[in-house]
Write a protein that holds these residues in place. Structure first.
Motif, PDB file in Angstrom:
ATOM      1  N   PHE A 119      56.731  34.658  21.785  1.00  0.00           N
ATOM      2  CA  PHE A 119      56.255  33.648  20.931  1.00  0.00           C
ATOM      3  C   PHE A 119      54.988  33.019  21.616  1.00  0.00           C
ATOM      4  O   PHE A 119      53.938  32.866  21.112  1.00  0.00           O
ATOM      5  CB  PHE A 119      57.269  32.981  20.295  1.00  0.00           C
ATOM      6  N   GLN A 123      51.001  33.136  20.510  1.00  0.00           N
ATOM      7  CA  GLN A 123      50.635  32.141  20.154  1.00  0.00           C
ATOM      8  C   GLN A 123      49.148  31.725  20.648  1.00  0.00           C
ATOM      9  O   GLN A 123      48.273  31.822  20.166  1.00  0.00           O
ATOM     10  CB  GLN A 123      51.368  30.930  19.897  1.00  0.00           C
ATOM     11  N   ALA A 126      46.392  34.346  20.343  1.00  0.00           N
ATOM     12  CA  ALA A 126      45.735  34.409  18.974  1.00  0.00           C
ATOM     13  C   ALA A 126      44.900  33.146  18.868  1.00  0.00           C
ATOM     14  O   ALA A 126      43.623  33.227  18.245  1.00  0.00           O
ATOM     15  CB  ALA A 126      46.886  33.863  17.781  1.00  0.00           C
ATOM     16  N   TYR A 127      45.208  31.941  19.498  1.00  0.00           N
ATOM     17  CA  TYR A 127      44.292  30.616  19.463  1.00  0.00           C
ATOM     18  C   TYR A 127      43.084  30.988  20.215  1.00  0.00           C
ATOM     19  O   TYR A 127      41.925  30.718  20.058  1.00  0.00           O
ATOM     20  CB  TYR A 127      44.775  29.373  19.768  1.00  0.00           C
ATOM     21  N   ILE A 130      40.663  33.636  18.590  1.00  0.00           N
ATOM     22  CA  ILE A 130      40.159  33.023  17.372  1.00  0.00           C
ATOM     23  C   ILE A 130      39.073  31.977  17.846  1.00  0.00           C
ATOM     24  O   ILE A 130      38.040  31.925  17.224  1.00  0.00           O
ATOM     25  CB  ILE A 130      41.029  32.311  16.359  1.00  0.00           C
ATOM     26  N   SER A 131      39.278  31.261  18.796  1.00  0.00           N
ATOM     27  CA  SER A 131      38.302  30.186  19.240  1.00  0.00           C
ATOM     28  C   SER A 131      36.965  30.747  19.814  1.00  0.00           C
ATOM     29  O   SER A 131      35.876  30.404  19.696  1.00  0.00           O
ATOM     30  CB  SER A 131      38.996  29.336  20.569  1.00  0.00           C
ATOM     31  N   ALA A 134      35.101  32.261  16.941  1.00  0.00           N
ATOM     32  CA  ALA A 134      34.287  31.325  16.216  1.00  0.00           C
ATOM     33  C   ALA A 134      33.170  30.694  17.466  1.00  0.00           C
ATOM     34  O   ALA A 134      31.787  30.689  16.619  1.00  0.00           O
ATOM     35  CB  ALA A 134      35.169  30.079  16.204  1.00  0.00           C
ATOM     36  N   ALA A 135      33.135  30.593  18.390  1.00  0.00           N
ATOM     37  CA  ALA A 135      32.090  30.226  19.353  1.00  0.00           C
ATOM     38  C   ALA A 135      31.033  31.218  19.172  1.00  0.00           C
ATOM     39  O   ALA A 135      29.864  30.870  19.212  1.00  0.00           O
ATOM     40  CB  ALA A 135      32.616  30.135  20.973  1.00  0.00           C
ATOM     41  N   VAL A 181      46.754  37.107  14.906  1.00  0.00           N
ATOM     42  CA  VAL A 181      47.420  36.090  13.990  1.00  0.00           C
ATOM     43  C   VAL A 181      48.842  36.859  13.287  1.00  0.00           C
ATOM     44  O   VAL A 181      49.565  36.374  13.254  1.00  0.00           O
ATOM     45  CB  VAL A 181      46.152  35.674  12.872  1.00  0.00           C
ATOM     46  N   ALA A 184      51.344  37.056  15.939  1.00  0.00           N
ATOM     47  CA  ALA A 184      51.747  35.683  16.194  1.00  0.00           C
ATOM     48  C   ALA A 184      52.966  35.305  15.222  1.00  0.00           C
ATOM     49  O   ALA A 184      53.996  34.782  15.290  1.00  0.00           O
ATOM     50  CB  ALA A 184      50.873  34.592  16.188  1.00  0.00           C
ATOM     51  N   LEU A 185      52.593  35.679  13.766  1.00  0.00           N
ATOM     52  CA  LEU A 185      53.405  35.471  12.659  1.00  0.00           C
ATOM     53  C   LEU A 185      54.696  36.070  12.964  1.00  0.00           C
ATOM     54  O   LEU A 185      55.932  35.520  12.810  1.00  0.00           O
ATOM     55  CB  LEU A 185      52.905  35.307  11.293  1.00  0.00           C
ATOM     56  N   ALA A 188      56.922  34.782  15.668  1.00  0.00           N
ATOM     57  CA  ALA A 188      57.574  33.330  15.057  1.00  0.00           C
ATOM     58  C   ALA A 188      58.674  33.563  14.416  1.00  0.00           C
ATOM     59  O   ALA A 188      59.718  33.009  14.388  1.00  0.00           O
ATOM     60  CB  ALA A 188      56.412  32.552  14.433  1.00  0.00           C
ATOM     61  N   PHE A 189      58.557  34.595  13.255  1.00  0.00           N
ATOM     62  CA  PHE A 189      59.750  35.113  12.720  1.00  0.00           C
ATOM     63  C   PHE A 189      60.652  35.501  13.609  1.00  0.00           C
ATOM     64  O   PHE A 189      62.158  35.158  13.311  1.00  0.00           O
ATOM     65  CB  PHE A 189      59.116  36.056  11.737  1.00  0.00           C
TER      66      PHE A 189
ATOM     67  N   PHE B 119      54.292  26.247   5.250  1.00  0.00           N
ATOM     68  CA  PHE B 119      53.749  27.075   6.407  1.00  0.00           C
ATOM     69  C   PHE B 119      52.601  27.872   6.218  1.00  0.00           C
ATOM     70  O   PHE B 119      51.775  27.692   7.317  1.00  0.00           O
ATOM     71  CB  PHE B 119      54.960  28.277   6.458  1.00  0.00           C
ATOM     72  N   TYR B 127      44.202  27.198  11.805  1.00  0.00           N
ATOM     73  CA  TYR B 127      43.241  28.122  12.417  1.00  0.00           C
ATOM     74  C   TYR B 127      41.785  27.720  11.856  1.00  0.00           C
ATOM     75  O   TYR B 127      40.809  28.106  12.864  1.00  0.00           O
ATOM     76  CB  TYR B 127      43.473  29.391  11.942  1.00  0.00           C
ATOM     77  N   ILE B 130      40.627  24.782  14.374  1.00  0.00           N
ATOM     78  CA  ILE B 130      40.535  25.502  15.651  1.00  0.00           C
ATOM     79  C   ILE B 130      39.232  26.189  15.723  1.00  0.00           C
ATOM     80  O   ILE B 130      38.259  26.015  16.775  1.00  0.00           O
ATOM     81  CB  ILE B 130      41.551  26.315  16.138  1.00  0.00           C
ATOM     82  N   SER B 131      38.820  26.977  14.749  1.00  0.00           N
ATOM     83  CA  SER B 131      37.550  27.649  14.698  1.00  0.00           C
ATOM     84  C   SER B 131      36.340  26.808  14.513  1.00  0.00           C
ATOM     85  O   SER B 131      35.406  26.988  15.181  1.00  0.00           O
ATOM     86  CB  SER B 131      37.778  28.572  13.202  1.00  0.00           C
ATOM     87  N   ALA B 134      35.790  25.138  18.052  1.00  0.00           N
ATOM     88  CA  ALA B 134      35.380  25.965  19.026  1.00  0.00           C
ATOM     89  C   ALA B 134      33.895  26.186  18.739  1.00  0.00           C
ATOM     90  O   ALA B 134      33.020  26.238  19.620  1.00  0.00           O
ATOM     91  CB  ALA B 134      35.955  27.368  18.835  1.00  0.00           C
ATOM     92  N   ALA B 135      33.380  26.451  17.413  1.00  0.00           N
ATOM     93  CA  ALA B 135      32.096  26.572  16.950  1.00  0.00           C
ATOM     94  C   ALA B 135      31.128  25.503  17.247  1.00  0.00           C
ATOM     95  O   ALA B 135      30.152  25.521  18.028  1.00  0.00           O
ATOM     96  CB  ALA B 135      31.933  26.815  15.614  1.00  0.00           C
ATOM     97  N   GLU B 138      30.598  25.091  21.054  1.00  0.00           N
ATOM     98  CA  GLU B 138      29.447  26.182  21.590  1.00  0.00           C
ATOM     99  C   GLU B 138      28.301  25.526  21.575  1.00  0.00           C
ATOM    100  O   GLU B 138      27.430  25.489  22.146  1.00  0.00           O
ATOM    101  CB  GLU B 138      29.615  27.493  20.695  1.00  0.00           C
ATOM    102  N   ALA B 188      56.650  26.647  10.981  1.00  0.00           N
ATOM    103  CA  ALA B 188      57.024  28.177  11.357  1.00  0.00           C
ATOM    104  C   ALA B 188      58.485  27.933  11.510  1.00  0.00           C
ATOM    105  O   ALA B 188      59.382  28.746  10.998  1.00  0.00           O
ATOM    106  CB  ALA B 188      56.275  28.726  12.363  1.00  0.00           C
ATOM    107  N   PHE B 192      61.160  29.899   9.122  1.00  0.00           N
ATOM    108  CA  PHE B 192      61.943  30.995   9.649  1.00  0.00           C
ATOM    109  C   PHE B 192      63.289  30.836   9.949  1.00  0.00           C
ATOM    110  O   PHE B 192      64.145  31.850   9.951  1.00  0.00           O
ATOM    111  CB  PHE B 192      61.326  31.858  10.862  1.00  0.00           C
TER     112      PHE B 192
END
Lengths: 206, 206
Positions: A119, A123, A126-127, A130-131, A134-135, A181, A184-185, A188-189, B119, B127, B130-131, B134-135, B138, B188, B192
């Motif tokens: 888990f 996580q 995923a972060y 995604i980061s 985005a950058a 993502v 990651a879900l 978590a489950f 949740f 998300y 965080i995105s 990150a942008a 940058e 979460a 869960f």
């Protein structure tokens, strides 16, 4: 009935998984299959993204001066390639673990420490992905449209093929991050239902 | 003992929360308190980030031409301000919900649909923030160090105060997003475990 919970002695009630339980074995198998699919897809997409970005290169000549555009010219693209490479390797390892677990059988063979480790890694991955996406998207948008207030001129009209391929790479990275993502879900489950015992856990113990 | 699981008739075993259960009421209260604290901190930090960025402005005169640097000059900072504003409002509402829930009492009053809604919103918010961070990071890094390969010159040496304040805003946004991630993990957990019934759910039902 197959029992995944701890066997408790005497009259201590036990929450069951299995055909008669609240989380039946068929659903469990579907969750496992979804996890494998998501991890495989994340791996493939991350590899594709890294390959598209890593192989991206265009040479142009301006007034007899040769200029080459590479993904290494932009730090955010380098970070995206690295993040996708790491995500691909990680997804491959996790995919193999899932397949071994399915082949060996067992409805809920995860121990709490292992579930916590998976888990946490899922996580973080995923972060990170995604980061990085985005950058890279921010840098790609500046490349595409420029930022005139700071005299950052758009460059994509000069390196069209480079930008198109980079766009494809970023699109694959977005798809890979969506899969991460989802993974990651799912993890978590898989973790937090080990801590359950609420409504869903109250099932017939016979 | 207070029972959070469904009341089952006859000899059907039930998983309990409470002082004698696997997830005791004291731990439950601590989880709730942590959730309130994280949501309040996320709200405060998001407001601070949005305020620092929104109020960021510096005027300089270059060869008798007045130039003003604002956060609106950079799209990623605008997105960060909006994302933090939305996150602050959302955190405030959720904080109020948590406090009402604590005041009203009850160890696990969450229904599955409500837990799913909270949740989902928490995950999406984490998300998004965080995105956006990150942008913005940058763009901030390009502003600080430039990207010479694309002739994107650094601008922070021209607008030092603006960049310092923007850096503070981004730092607050990073802290807010860390809190949002914590909140997403807690929700979460809250969702869960409703699906649980494994080892941890096998508790004494007396």
């Amino acid at each position: 009935m197959r029992q995944a919970g701890a066997v408790s002695p005497g009259n201590v009630p036990v929450c069951y998984y299995g055909p008669g339980g609240r989380v039946p074995a068929s659903l469990e198998r579907r969750v496992r299959a979804a996890e494998v699919l998501l991890r495989c897809a994340a791996c493939g997409l991350a590899v594709l993204a890294a390959a598209l970005l890593g192989a991206d290169r265009q040479t142009r000549v301006f007034f007899s001066i040769e200029k080459v555009a590479r993904y290494t010219d932009m730090q955010s693209l380098v970070i995206l390639v690295i993040a996708n490479g790491v995500a691909a390797c990680y997804s491959l390892i996790q995919c193999a673990r899932c397949l071994v677990s399915i082949v060996r059988g067992g409805v809920l063979p995860l121990s709490r420490p292992l579930a916590w480790a998976i888990f946490s890694c899922d996580q973080v991955m995923a972060y990170i992905v995604i980061s990085a996406v985005a950058a890279a998207m921010e840098a790609a948008l500046i490349g595409k449209y420029g930022q005139p207030e700071f005299q950052w001129m758009k460059t994509c009209h000069l390196y069209k093929r480079f930008c198109a391929q980079a766009g494809g790479g970023v699109a694959c990275a977005i798809a890979a991050s969506a899969n991460m993502v989802g993974v990651a879900l799912l993890s978590a489950f898989n973790l937090f239902r080990l801590y359950g015992g609420g409504k869903a856990g109250a099932t017939s113990g016979k």
